[in-house]
Structures are given as C-alpha cells and as structure tokens.
Design an enzyme around this catalytic site. Structure first.
Site, short mmCIF file in Angstrom:
data_model
loop_
_atom_site.label_atom_id
_atom_site.label_comp_id
_atom_site.label_asym_id
_atom_site.label_seq_id
_atom_site.Cartn_x
_atom_site.Cartn_y
_atom_site.Cartn_z
N ARG A 21 -112.30 -63.86 -30.35
CA ARG A 21 -111.47 -64.91 -30.26
C ARG A 21 -111.32 -65.13 -28.66
NH1 ARG A 21 -106.08 -63.21 -32.74
NH2 ARG A 21 -106.75 -61.31 -32.04
N ASN A 40 -107.74 -65.00 -36.49
CA ASN A 40 -108.45 -63.97 -37.35
C ASN A 40 -107.83 -64.37 -38.77
OD1 ASN A 40 -109.77 -62.62 -35.46
ND2 ASN A 40 -108.40 -61.02 -35.24
#
EC number: 3.6.1.7
Length: 93
Positions: A21, A40
């Site tokens: 990320r 996530n």
C-alpha cells in the site's frame, strides 16, 4: 478537456505485509493527479481506487502489473467508471 476516470483494482498474491500500500501511494503521487486509496482486504488482496486523468490511472495499473511491486503479484483485476470525487489526496487505509 479529458474527463477524470475512476479505476478500481484488486491485487492478489503476496501483497500484504510487504509495504504494498505504501509503495502504491508513492507511485500514485509520483505519477501525479491521482486521488484515492489503497486498502488491505480480509481475503489477502489489496484494493486500490484511483481517480484522475485516465492516462495516469493506466500508468498506475501498469505499475501494479509490473515486476517492480513489492511482494509477489499473482494477478490484477480492474473495473473502470466515472470519477465520483470526495478524495483528498491518496490515502493508505
């Protein structure tokens, strides 16, 4: 003037716990003009929503599918639509 697009992508593979990320956000900022987030998911995937110029969304998608990502990407699925707005920058969620 080109209208902004919305690209939603789901990345599967070993993509959690490897900085995926963070690197996605860094690439989105480097490409420029993109707003959205990387998140996530409980099933091990990472979801990315990016809004901005279609060409810039394509550049981020190309990076997601490249060998330059952290971890090990097994595949990327994406859908396209109109930008909805409401994002301030590019966030990690």
């Amino acid at each position: 003037m080109q209208e902004d697009a919305r690209m939603t992508a789901w990345v599967r593979g070993r993509v959690q716990g490897v900085g995926f990320r963070w690197f996605t956000r860094e690439n989105a900022l480097e490409i420029g003009g993109l707003r959205g987030f990387a998140l996530n998911l409980d099933d091990g995937r990472v979801q990315i929503v990016a809004e901005g110029p279609r060409e810039n969304c394509h550049r981020l998608l190309e990076w997601l599918r490249s060998s330059d990502t952290p971890g090990a990407v097994a595949g990327v699925t994406e859908i396209w639509g109109r930008a909805r707005g409401g994002y301030d920058g590019f966030a990690i969620r």
